[in-house]
Design a protein around this motif. Structure first.
Motif, PDB file in Angstrom:
ATOM      1  N   ARG A   1       0.819  -1.212   0.000  1.00  0.00           N
ATOM      2  CA  ARG A   1       0.000   0.000   0.000  1.00  0.00           C
ATOM      3  C   ARG A   1       0.860   1.273   0.000  1.00  0.00           C
ATOM      4  N   ILE A   2       2.136   1.144   0.368  1.00  0.00           N
ATOM      5  CA  ILE A   2       3.019   2.321   0.350  1.00  0.00           C
ATOM      6  C   ILE A   2       3.199   2.838  -1.082  1.00  0.00           C
ATOM      7  N   PRO A   3       3.693   1.991  -2.021  1.00  0.00           N
ATOM      8  CA  PRO A   3       3.776   2.506  -3.402  1.00  0.00           C
ATOM      9  C   PRO A   3       2.398   2.758  -4.004  1.00  0.00           C
ATOM     10  N   LEU A   4       1.410   1.957  -3.601  1.00  0.00           N
ATOM     11  CA  LEU A   4       0.061   2.147  -4.133  1.00  0.00           C
ATOM     12  C   LEU A   4      -0.499   3.501  -3.716  1.00  0.00           C
ATOM     13  N   THR A   5      -0.258   3.875  -2.450  1.00  0.00           N
ATOM     14  CA  THR A   5      -0.712   5.177  -1.966  1.00  0.00           C
ATOM     15  C   THR A   5      -0.025   6.312  -2.711  1.00  0.00           C
ATOM     16  N   ASN A   6       1.255   6.125  -2.976  1.00  0.00           N
ATOM     17  CA  ASN A   6       1.994   7.155  -3.723  1.00  0.00           C
ATOM     18  C   ASN A   6       1.478   7.284  -5.160  1.00  0.00           C
ATOM     19  N   ILE A   7       1.072   6.163  -5.753  1.00  0.00           N
ATOM     20  CA  ILE A   7       0.544   6.185  -7.120  1.00  0.00           C
ATOM     21  C   ILE A   7      -0.835   6.851  -7.153  1.00  0.00           C
ATOM     22  N   LEU A   8      -1.717   6.419  -6.250  1.00  0.00           N
ATOM     23  CA  LEU A   8      -3.106   6.871  -6.288  1.00  0.00           C
ATOM     24  C   LEU A   8      -3.304   8.257  -5.684  1.00  0.00           C
ATOM     25  N   GLY A   9      -2.490   8.599  -4.663  1.00  0.00           N
ATOM     26  CA  GLY A   9      -2.743   9.835  -3.933  1.00  0.00           C
ATOM     27  C   GLY A   9      -3.922   9.646  -2.988  1.00  0.00           C
ATOM     28  N   ASP A  10      -4.179  10.621  -2.136  1.00  0.00           N
ATOM     29  CA  ASP A  10      -5.271  10.491  -1.173  1.00  0.00           C
ATOM     30  C   ASP A  10      -6.631  10.396  -1.861  1.00  0.00           C
ATOM     31  N   GLU A  11      -6.796  11.109  -2.997  1.00  0.00           N
ATOM     32  CA  GLU A  11      -8.081  11.049  -3.701  1.00  0.00           C
ATOM     33  C   GLU A  11      -8.319   9.648  -4.260  1.00  0.00           C
ATOM     34  N   GLY A  12      -7.312   9.072  -4.905  1.00  0.00           N
ATOM     35  CA  GLY A  12      -7.450   7.725  -5.447  1.00  0.00           C
ATOM     36  C   GLY A  12      -7.696   6.701  -4.361  1.00  0.00           C
ATOM     37  N   ASN A  13      -7.021   6.864  -3.217  1.00  0.00           N
ATOM     38  CA  ASN A  13      -7.258   5.968  -2.086  1.00  0.00           C
ATOM     39  C   ASN A  13      -8.686   6.096  -1.577  1.00  0.00           C
ATOM     40  N   GLY A  14      -9.232   7.308  -1.664  1.00  0.00           N
ATOM     41  CA  GLY A  14     -10.618   7.504  -1.263  1.00  0.00           C
ATOM     42  C   GLY A  14     -11.570   6.722  -2.151  1.00  0.00           C
ATOM     43  N   PHE A  15     -11.369   6.794  -3.482  1.00  0.00           N
ATOM     44  CA  PHE A  15     -12.205   6.027  -4.409  1.00  0.00           C
ATOM     45  C   PHE A  15     -12.052   4.524  -4.158  1.00  0.00           C
ATOM     46  N   TYR A  16     -10.809   4.091  -3.978  1.00  0.00           N
ATOM     47  CA  TYR A  16     -10.544   2.667  -3.728  1.00  0.00           C
ATOM     48  C   TYR A  16     -11.202   2.221  -2.425  1.00  0.00           C
ATOM     49  N   GLY A  17     -11.011   3.006  -1.372  1.00  0.00           N
ATOM     50  CA  GLY A  17     -11.542   2.637  -0.061  1.00  0.00           C
ATOM     51  C   GLY A  17     -13.051   2.570  -0.055  1.00  0.00           C
ATOM     52  N   TYR A  18     -13.685   3.513  -0.728  1.00  0.00           N
ATOM     53  CA  TYR A  18     -15.140   3.541  -0.758  1.00  0.00           C
ATOM     54  C   TYR A  18     -15.690   2.333  -1.515  1.00  0.00           C
ATOM     55  N   ALA A  19     -15.129   2.072  -2.708  1.00  0.00           N
ATOM     56  CA  ALA A  19     -15.570   0.918  -3.497  1.00  0.00           C
ATOM     57  C   ALA A  19     -15.326  -0.376  -2.735  1.00  0.00           C
ATOM     58  N   TYR A  20     -14.199  -0.439  -2.033  1.00  0.00           N
ATOM     59  CA  TYR A  20     -13.875  -1.671  -1.299  1.00  0.00           C
ATOM     60  C   TYR A  20     -14.830  -1.889  -0.134  1.00  0.00           C
ATOM     61  N   GLN A  21     -15.318  -0.809   0.479  1.00  0.00           N
ATOM     62  CA  GLN A  21     -16.279  -0.965   1.563  1.00  0.00           C
ATOM     63  C   GLN A  21     -17.577  -1.581   1.049  1.00  0.00           C
ATOM     64  N   VAL A  22     -18.036  -1.136  -0.121  1.00  0.00           N
ATOM     65  CA  VAL A  22     -19.234  -1.731  -0.730  1.00  0.00           C
ATOM     66  C   VAL A  22     -18.966  -3.201  -1.075  1.00  0.00           C
ATOM     67  N   TYR A  23     -17.792  -3.470  -1.628  1.00  0.00           N
ATOM     68  CA  TYR A  23     -17.394  -4.841  -1.950  1.00  0.00           C
ATOM     69  C   TYR A  23     -17.377  -5.705  -0.684  1.00  0.00           C
TER      70      TYR A  23
END
Length: 558
Positions: free
Chosen positions: A39-61
């Motif tokens: 998640r360290i390189p993933l966070t750097n790639i996505l940024g906080d906004e991308g992590n927000g989209f990922y986190g939200y979708a993952y919660q529904v999943y």
């Protein structure tokens, strides 16, 4: 005086759930560590906004996963272990076949529902339209995980956690690699598309979808491994079925009813654990928007919560989940054939070992919150560190609520955790809304809500366990001694960190040295004050060697 061979064999048989739980816990912690690392390189790639989209979708999943499959390992392992305790091996295998058919049907239905309804869910329910890409990519994984859950439950019911443990590690490794590659590639594609369409968040949204490819690919890899194990195990299953002389052959309709009556309460109680997260995030988005924040601002805060805080908190909690998984079939067997004293002993040991891990994790996160955030994410801002400090107690409370859920399932009170979860959810939501609207706690309300929910759930579960089994918790050995050892560890660890930060500096060395010192200090103090008995240590993997080493260095109390 050493145990006789008969006693040693009896202990190994009686307390094998500790060894199996330790195997599963080790695998779970390893997978969580891999999760933190990738998640360290993933966070750097996505940024906080991308992590927000990922986190939200993952919660529904995660909610959909709860409905389709997360109850299945517990339900299947419980039904299988009951029949094996009665030497009904044919019926145990029929449970597996029936559960597998059920998983395929439900998993396929839920997958199609999420895939086809992703647009409506992301736009209207989530207030995050760009999460639709990640949600659609995740949908096929629901069917894969449902099938995998049944196979894991079958092996767990037979008393072995090794296939589950190995499949989890394979799943996470594949997940890590594919997530990073997928996020990197699709982030670039999304950025170009966003530039053409005038949508700056399209890059993070595509990147989040790319990262979810890893979840699906990892699940598929784990399933393929389990299918391979089933093929290898086929001859053993056939021999067991031929040797089965039991006259009672249960119908598939009877087994399906038993599965539903076992699974539905587990579905409800475990779904509440995740539904409170998605409800919190939805309320959070709506309230933040009403308070004047734009989508980019509140999705960034949400990304810090789901991508940094939540990822770290889940590492030690994996141990509690693993112990809970292993105790269900073991406790069920004891309830079926054992004595009240044996039931109390197993409950007591499970609670104590859970707290031995959870409490020092809580203290460690509290004293090293900021250094850990700097080490892992190079984030020196105050919000992530303060979230981790505030939420450190969640490790203890969620660990306690999770393992007491499993204890109630093992005691055959399947509906009690579900009822308690419903009550805790109501209390939690009332508190969370107050935190967001009256006290305006912003992202800290998400952590505060977790604390309230887990505390309410733990209290309700412990009251029920005492009522139905007569078990009385020893507060000193369960909480007092681990907290004493952890408090001493915390003070020394903080001092060591400050010393090395002053003398050496940098992101890595002060934190790593502090963590090594923390483990050593906690282990020494824990043993010296008698938190673990000799029997507790012997029940651990390589317990004999650990006990001999402890005695050699005079770490056991006189």
């Amino acid at each position: 005086m050493s145990d006789t061979p008969t006693k040693t064999k009896g202990r190994a048989k009686k307390d094998d759930y500790i060894v199996q739980g330790s195997i599963l816990a080790a695998a779970a912690v390893l997978t969580k560590i891999i999760g933190v690392v990738y998640r360290i390189p993933l966070t750097n790639i996505l940024g906080d906004e991308g992590n927000g989209f990922y986190g939200y979708a993952y919660q529904v999943y995660a909610i959909a996963l709860m409905i389709s499959s997360f109850s299945l390992p517990t339900a299947v392992s419980k039904l299988v272990s009951v029949r094996l305790a009665k030497r009904q091996k044919r019926n145990a295998f029929r449970v597996f076949l029936c559960s597998l058919a059920f998983a395929v049907g439900v998993g396929l239905f839920i997958s199609l529902t999420i895939f086809l309804g992703a647009g409506l869910i992301s736009t209207h329910a989530m207030k995050s339209p760009l999460s639709v890409y990640a949600l659609r990519v995740l949908a096929p994984g629901l069917l894969i995980v449902a099938v995998m859950a049944v196979i894991r439950g079958y092996f767990q019911g037979m008393g072995t956690m090794i296939p589950t443990a190995i499949s989890q590690i394979i799943e996470q490794i594949v997940n890590a690699v594919v997530s990073i590659v997928g996020a990197s590639v699709l982030f670039g594609i999304g950025t170009k598309a966003g530039a053409e369409k005038g949508e700056e968040l399209l890059g993070p949204a595509y990147g989040a979808a790319g990262s979810t490819l890893g979840t699906v690919a990892g699940s598929l890899a784990g399933l393929l491994f389990l299918l391979f194990v089933m093929i290898l195990y086929k001859k053993v299953i056939r021999r067991q079925l031929k040797r089965d002389r039991s006259q009672n052959v249960e119908s598939y309709s009877f087994i399906l009813k038993a599965l539903l009556f076992t699974a539905i309460p587990v579905v409800f109680s475990t779904a509440v654990y995740n539904i409170n997260q998605i409800i919190d995030l939805t309320i959070f988005n709506h309230v933040m928007e009403a308070q004047g924040y734009v989508e980019k601002e509140y999705m960034a805060l949400q990304g810090i919560y789901t991508g940094k805080y939540d990822t770290l908190i889940n590492v030690p909690m994996a141990i509690a989940n693993a112990l809970g998984t292993s105790v269900v079939p073991s406790l069920t067997a004891v309830v079926t054939n054992g004595t009240r004293k044996q039931v109390h002993s197993k409950i007591n040991q499970t609670l104590r070992i859970t707290m031995v891990v959870a409490i020092p994790s809580c203290i460690g996160y509290f004293v090293l919150a900021s250094p850990i955030m700097v080490l892992l994410y190079n984030d020196r801002s105050t919000t992530p560190a303060h979230l981790l400090m505030m939420g450190a107690i969640v490790v203890v409370l969620y660990g306690l609520s999770s393992v007491t859920n499993s204890i109630l399932h093992g005691l055959n009170y399947m509906t009690s955790p579900a009822k308690n979860a419903g009550v805790a959810l109501v209390i939690h939501l009332a508190a969370f809304v107050l935190m967001m609207t009256v006290f305006k706690m912003n992202v800290y309300a998400l952590v505060g809500g977790n604390i309230v929910f887990a505390l309410a759930m733990s209290i309700l579960n412990l009251i029920k366990i005492r009522k139905v089994s007569g078990f009385r918790m020893d507060l000193l050995s369960t909480f007092g001694k681990p907290f004493t050892a952890a408090a001493i560890m915390g003070v020394i660890t903080y001092g060591v960190f400050r010393l090395f930060d002053l003398l050496v500096g940098g992101r890595v060395i002060p934190v790593l040295v502090s963590l090594i010192v923390a483990v050593l200090v906690y282990a020494v103090v824990l043993l010296k004050i008698g938190t673990l008995s000799e029997d507790d240590i012997l029940d651990l993997p390589m317990g004999g060697k650990i006990l001999r080493a402890a005695k050699k260095f005079h770490l056991m109390p006189s």
